[in-house]
Every structure is written in structure tokens, then in C-alpha cells.
Design an enzyme around this catalytic site. Structure first.
Site, short mmCIF file in Angstrom:
data_model
loop_
_atom_site.label_atom_id
_atom_site.label_comp_id
_atom_site.label_asym_id
_atom_site.label_seq_id
_atom_site.Cartn_x
_atom_site.Cartn_y
_atom_site.Cartn_z
N LYS A 1 1.85 36.54 -1.26
CA LYS A 1 0.78 37.34 -1.89
C LYS A 1 1.26 38.00 -3.18
O LYS A 1 1.24 39.23 -3.33
CB LYS A 1 0.22 38.38 -0.93
CG LYS A 1 -0.46 37.78 0.30
CD LYS A 1 -1.17 38.84 1.12
CE LYS A 1 -1.83 38.30 2.36
NZ LYS A 1 -0.92 37.91 3.43
O1 S5P Z 1 -6.92 38.02 4.88
C1 S5P Z 1 -5.84 37.74 5.38
C2 S5P Z 1 -4.89 36.97 4.70
C3 S5P Z 1 -3.72 36.61 5.35
S1 S5P Z 1 -2.67 35.50 4.55
N1 S5P Z 1 -5.55 38.13 6.66
C4 S5P Z 1 -4.37 37.81 7.30
O2 S5P Z 1 -4.21 38.18 8.46
N2 S5P Z 1 -3.43 37.07 6.63
C5 S5P Z 1 -2.13 36.71 7.28
O3 S5P Z 1 -2.43 35.90 8.40
C6 S5P Z 1 -1.31 37.89 7.80
O4 S5P Z 1 -0.36 38.31 6.84
C7 S5P Z 1 -0.65 37.31 9.04
O5 S5P Z 1 0.58 36.68 8.68
C8 S5P Z 1 -1.59 36.23 9.52
C9 S5P Z 1 -2.48 36.64 10.69
O6 S5P Z 1 -1.70 36.85 11.82
P1 S5P Z 1 -2.36 37.20 13.26
O7 S5P Z 1 -1.19 37.52 14.14
O8 S5P Z 1 -3.30 38.34 13.08
O9 S5P Z 1 -3.08 35.92 13.71
#
Ligand code: S5P
Length: 260
Positions: free
Chosen positions: A90
């Protein structure tokens, strides 16, 4: 929406072509992020979920015991299981600074991440800076056009201008991090985080939708799953469940749309 096969000829960036080809051959639109803090934990999950994924997403700066060997081992797993590596950095600074951050420091992201991503808040210089390093290395960029988190500041105008910036750099920008498809351009690939088998929230503003909601209703291409898989009792099995859910949703979407 066109099928992945029909999208392929529209892509000029080699990473986009490779990605769509992998998605077709592995029948997978699943990206997994093992957001864990030791090399061993990340590599163990990567090896387990490898057969089920098209992309492994990393946050290399959360790893406590990082050494360059981690990258070598990750690359070996990427070869063994055939997946691409996406460093979720990012980037969000002026062109000259992101160029340095991408190429130098401890991580040398540009040397191993097929894909990275950037916020467009600073303007097109952020893309130009990253592109000046990444394009000749055969890498690709995603732009953050929307986020999954509650009360985020992504307005309609910001999203629209982000798409315009992507169009001006479509040799390097292969798509978006977004919650829904935002344009009909067949060369952009949509990656969607905030995915679990049950919709809901975490305690810090993350919002989850199901694979079906993302792919069928919101028409995106790739689901990004973290805790839903790596916190499961059997991440290997769980990754297969998500792969099947994502792939079945894509098949259903194609049926709904009919022949193109
Ligand atoms: O809008 C976003 C963009 C990203 S890249 N929302 C997110 O959650 N992410 C990333 O996706 C976040 O940094 C994390 O690595 C992943 C979601 O992880 P989870 O454990 O919530 O599924």
C-alpha cells in the site's frame, strides 16, 4: 463480465496474463494472506494452501525474524505450487519516495513481488515512481479503489479518478483492490478482501462478505482470504473449501450471464 479466457487477449502486462492463465489451469480465484509474524508460520501456511491458490499475499513488514532467505523459500514454494506473490505494501508517497521504498531498504520488494499495490491519494506520481522500477522487471501494480473497512474515506469522485489513473498506466496497473467491479474494461482484474464464509465484522472495523456475494453480486475476480483460512483448524482443507466456493461462484456467474 467476460470469462477469464476471454479477458486474456485484452491484457498486455505479463503478470496479468500469467495470473489469468494460472486461475484457469488451477481453477482458482483464491488469494490467501497468512498475516503471521514469523517466517516459519507464513511459509508453513503457504505450503499448505499453495495447491488451492492463484496468489499469495504478504505483509513482509510484520515478520519479526525476516531474512532474505525467507524470500528464497517463498519463491521456491511459488514455483512448486505455481502461485504469484503479492506484497500488500500500500505505497502512498511522492513518486521519488515510493520508488526508493519499492527498490531498496531491507525488503527489496521490486525484486520478488510479482504484484504490489498503491493508494492514489498522492496523485499519478505514485504510479509513475513505482512503474519506473517495476515495469522493466516484469512486475504489476494494483490500485486501491475501495476498502473493506468501516467508515473509510473512499468517495465516488476518488474512485472515479483512481480508475482514470489506472487507464493512463494500463501497461503496469493490472487492476484494483475493490469491493465491486467498477468499470467494464476487460483488462482490469478485481481483487476483493474482507471475505469469509459467513458475513460479519471483526473488532477493528474489518467487514466481511461471502465469496458468492463478492463474485456473483459484486462481480469481482479474486477473493482475498486471511483469518478465515489461516486461523482454521485445518488451513489446507479450509483453503480448498474457499477455492471451491470461489470457483463455483464464478461458474454460476458465467451461467447467469450466458454465452458472450
Ligand atoms: O480494503 C482492504 C484492502 C486490503 S489489501 N481490506 C483489507 O482487509 N485488505 C487486506 O486484506 C488486509 O491488509 C489483510 O491483509 C487482508 C484481510 O485479512 P482478513 O484476515 O481480514 O481476511
Amino acid at each position: 463480465m467476460l470469462s477469464y479466457e476471454d479477458r486474456l487477449p485484452h491484457c498486455t502486462n505479463p503478470v496479468a496474463k500469467k495470473l489469468l492463465t494460472l486461475m484457469i489451469s488451477k481453477e482458482s480465484n483464491l488469494c490467501v494472506n497468512p498475516d503471521l509474524t514469523t517466517c516459519e508460520e507464513v511459509l508453513t501456511i503457504a505450503d499448505k494452501v499453495g495447491p488451492s491458490i492463484c496468489v499469495l499475499k504478504t505483509h513482509v513488514d510484520i515478520i519479526n525474524d525476516f531474512t532474505p532467505d525467507f524470500i528464497k523459500e517463498l519463491q521456491q514454494l511459488a514455483n512448486k505450487h505455481q502461485f504469484l506473490i503479492f506484497e500488500d505494501r500500500k505505497f502512498a508517497d511522492i513518486g521519488n519516495t515510493v520508488k526508493l521504498q519499492y527498490e531498496h531498504g531491507i525488503y527489496h520488494i521490486a525484486d520478488w513481488a510479482h504484484i504490489t499495490n498503491a493508494h492514489t491519494l498522492p496523485g499519478p506520481g505514485v504510479i509513475e515512481g513505482l512503474k519506473s522500477v517495476g515495469l522493466s522487471k516484469g512486475n504489476a501494480l494494483l490500485l486501491l479503489a475501495q476498502m473493506s473497512s468501516k467508515d473509510n474515506l473512499f468517495t465516488h469522485d476518488y474512485i472515479h479518478r483512481t480508475i482514470k489513473m489506472a487507464e493512463q498506466h494500463k501497461d503496469f496497473v493490472i487492476g484494483f483492490i475493490a469491493q465491486q467491479r467498477l468499470s467494464d474494461a476487460p483488462h482490469f482484474i478485481y481483487f476483493t478482501p474482507g471475505i469469509k464464509l459467513q458475513s460479519g465484522n471483526d473488532a477493528l472495523g474489518q467487514q466481511y462478505n461471502t465469496p458468492e456475494h463478492a463474485i456473483i453480486k459484486n462481480d469481482v475476480d479474486i477473493i482475498i482470504v486471511g483469518r478465515g483460512i489461516f486461523e482454521a483448524e485445518n488451513p489446507e482443507k479450509e483453503a480448498e473449501i474457499y477455492r471451491q466456493a470461489g470457483w463455483n461462484a464464478y461458474q454460476k456467474k458465467l451461467e447467469l450471464i450466458g454465452p458472450t
